[in-house]
Motif scaffolding. Structure first.
Motif, mmCIF file in Angstrom:
data_model
loop_
_atom_site.group_PDB
_atom_site.id
_atom_site.type_symbol
_atom_site.label_atom_id
_atom_site.label_comp_id
_atom_site.label_asym_id
_atom_site.label_seq_id
_atom_site.Cartn_x
_atom_site.Cartn_y
_atom_site.Cartn_z
ATOM 1 N N SER A 37 127.870 83.175 92.769
ATOM 2 C CA SER A 37 126.879 83.072 93.849
ATOM 3 C C SER A 37 125.491 83.058 93.218
ATOM 4 O O SER A 37 125.253 83.720 92.196
ATOM 5 C CB SER A 37 127.028 84.252 94.797
ATOM 6 O OG SER A 37 126.080 84.206 95.824
ATOM 7 N N PRO A 38 124.555 82.252 93.772
ATOM 8 C CA PRO A 38 124.713 81.378 94.952
ATOM 9 C C PRO A 38 125.324 80.024 94.599
ATOM 10 O O PRO A 38 125.110 79.505 93.509
ATOM 11 C CB PRO A 38 123.268 81.201 95.427
ATOM 12 C CG PRO A 38 122.456 81.292 94.162
ATOM 13 C CD PRO A 38 123.161 82.272 93.288
ATOM 14 N N ARG A 39 126.074 79.436 95.562
ATOM 15 C CA ARG A 39 126.654 78.102 95.407
ATOM 16 C C ARG A 39 125.727 77.127 96.142
ATOM 17 O O ARG A 39 125.823 76.952 97.359
ATOM 18 C CB ARG A 39 128.067 78.076 95.955
ATOM 19 C CG ARG A 39 128.955 79.126 95.272
ATOM 20 C CD ARG A 39 130.353 79.177 95.844
ATOM 21 N NE ARG A 39 131.082 77.941 95.609
ATOM 22 C CZ ARG A 39 132.354 77.744 95.973
ATOM 23 N NH1 ARG A 39 132.989 78.716 96.618
ATOM 24 N NH2 ARG A 39 132.958 76.603 95.721
ATOM 25 N N ILE A 40 124.842 76.516 95.414
ATOM 26 C CA ILE A 40 123.720 75.764 96.006
ATOM 27 C C ILE A 40 124.212 74.594 96.857
ATOM 28 O O ILE A 40 123.767 74.402 98.000
ATOM 29 C CB ILE A 40 122.772 75.273 94.894
ATOM 30 C CG1 ILE A 40 122.181 76.477 94.155
ATOM 31 C CG2 ILE A 40 121.664 74.406 95.478
ATOM 32 C CD1 ILE A 40 121.284 76.111 92.993
ATOM 33 N N LEU A 42 127.119 74.048 98.295
ATOM 34 C CA LEU A 42 127.812 74.497 99.508
ATOM 35 C C LEU A 42 126.823 75.059 100.524
ATOM 36 O O LEU A 42 126.927 74.782 101.724
ATOM 37 C CB LEU A 42 128.861 75.548 99.148
ATOM 38 C CG LEU A 42 129.653 76.137 100.321
ATOM 39 C CD1 LEU A 42 130.415 75.037 101.047
ATOM 40 C CD2 LEU A 42 130.596 77.235 99.839
ATOM 41 N N ASN A 43 125.873 75.836 100.026
ATOM 42 C CA ASN A 43 124.873 76.406 100.944
ATOM 43 C C ASN A 43 124.025 75.320 101.596
ATOM 44 O O ASN A 43 123.680 75.406 102.785
ATOM 45 C CB ASN A 43 123.985 77.390 100.195
ATOM 46 C CG ASN A 43 124.737 78.638 99.764
ATOM 47 O OD1 ASN A 43 125.834 78.910 100.257
ATOM 48 N ND2 ASN A 43 124.156 79.395 98.842
ATOM 49 N N ILE A 46 126.178 73.681 104.288
ATOM 50 C CA ILE A 46 126.300 74.548 105.471
ATOM 51 C C ILE A 46 124.982 74.578 106.244
ATOM 52 O O ILE A 46 124.955 74.500 107.477
ATOM 53 C CB ILE A 46 126.723 75.959 105.048
ATOM 54 C CG1 ILE A 46 128.133 75.935 104.456
ATOM 55 C CG2 ILE A 46 126.653 76.915 106.232
ATOM 56 C CD1 ILE A 46 128.600 77.269 103.911
ATOM 57 N N GLY A 47 123.857 74.687 105.528
ATOM 58 C CA GLY A 47 122.545 74.702 106.198
ATOM 59 C C GLY A 47 122.264 73.411 106.941
ATOM 60 O O GLY A 47 121.730 73.434 108.053
#
Length: 364
Positions: A37-40, A42-43, A46-47
């Protein structure tokens, strides 16, 4: 190795017996090559998805809660009344309260973007002429739902457009509470409609000629009476409108429909009414209430006039000419489509007018 020693200590604390559980290391533990983490990526995905859903939700809620009328198509679909004119925003139509107003269709005042407004009023005049060829409306009330929608500006410019075409027209200031017509035209306000209604003056005594348009005459409101609704709803007023209609087309600048009943009373005596809607300001509930008031007095809405429309929304097709347009330019595909759409709109208005019941009989 540390885990194996821990097992030995638990299973065989004395060290005398063989441990029941044996741990054999197959390979050494390796450090991870990337952070957990963080998984850029994937984030970000999702965002983006959550933001898209929130945007759709906001647009849906706003469309449900925002009751302002923004398009002519929405009016025709919801209320079943034709939009007979779309007046764009133009500098020539702006003036301060109490100041003389310019007319878009008068030669020398419509320049640049103001030419679009002049063309819009000519189109409104044409739609009025096509409403009923055999029995065209002679007494037209121009009103709105509430103050500030621009009904007086629309009335004045429509009267000028009719007069410019060679047809005589009489503009009557039917707003006996807040009269503005005489001031807008730079005429005398002292005598007018109220003086004729109470028998203190004759029609020809109070009619005033416009200086630039020979076919346009104006009847100011006169003195403000204590009982405007009673005067406007009297038989004397009905006879006056009929007498004026024998001379020319009569346009009545009426008060808004929602604050007072004067506009509805005048519509009941007329051949119909134009209801002016301010684009992006008038609520659909306000227009619905206004049309219900007209229906309650057996008044006839001739159509909706959309006022204050953005020029790019009305003339984006390039069909209307500007002062610098090339006279020899060939029409584009968009302009041809716009011309066909306008022809269909005019035919629609004309067909509705032909199907309407005889207005003269109802007025008499």
């Amino acid at each position: 190795v540390a885990l194996q020693d821990q097992i030995e200590e638990v299973e065989n604390p004395s060290g005398k017996n063989e441990a029941a559980i044996r741990l054999i290391a197959v390979e050494s533990a390796a450090l991870p090559s990337s952070p957990v983490s963080p998984r850029i990526q994937l984030n970000l995905a999702i965002g983006f998805g959550v933001g898209l859903l929130l945007g759709f939700a906001y647009a849906l809620v706003r469309s449900q809660l925002d009751r302002r009328i923004r398009s002519a198509g929405a009016v025709e679909k919801e209320f079943g009344v034709s939009v007979v004119g779309q007046i764009p925003k133009a500098n020539v139509l702006k003036h301060d309260a109490g100041a003389r107003a310019e007319l878009a269709v008068v030669s020398g005042t419509a320049r640049g973007g103001d030419q679009s407004a002049a063309e819009a009023f000519r189109k409104l005049r044409t739609n009025l002429q096509f409403m009923s060829v055999d029995d065209p409306p002679r007494i037209i009330v121009v009103t709105s739902s509430k103050p500030g929608d621009g009904k007086s500006t629309v009335t004045a410019n429509l009267a000028a457009a009719i007069a410019a075409s060679g047809s005589p027209v009489i503009l009557v200031d039917g707003d006996l509470r807040r009269p503005t017509v005489a001031t807008s035209f730079g005429l005398v306000e002292g005598a007018g409609l109220t003086d004729v209604l109470i028998g203190r003056a004759q029609i020809d005594d109070v009619l005033q000629q416009h200086s630039e348009l020979p076919g346009l005459q104006v009847m100011a409101a006169g003195g403000i009476p204590p009982n405007p609704s009673e005067l406007l709803g009297s038989q004397t007023m009905a006879r006056l409108l009929k007498q004026l209609s024998e001379r020319a087309i009569v346009l009545v600048d009426a008060p808004p429909l929602l604050p007072v009943t004067d506009g509805a009373v005048l519509t009941a005596m007329a051949d119909g009414a134009f209801v002016v809607v301010s684009s992006g300001k008038t609520l659909d509930t306000e227009l619905a209430a206004s049309l219900d008031y007209l229906k309650a007095v057996n008044g006839r809405p001739l159509g909706i006039v959309f006022n204050g429309v953005a020029s790019r929304d009305v003339y984006s097709s390039g069909y209307y000419y500007s002062e610098n347009a090339d006279a020899n330019a060939k029409p584009t595909r968009e302009s041809q489509k716009a011309a066909k759409a306008e022809a269909k709109a005019v035919a629609k208005v004309a067909s509705k007018g032909e199907r309407s019941p005889g207005r003269r009989a109802r007025r008499d």
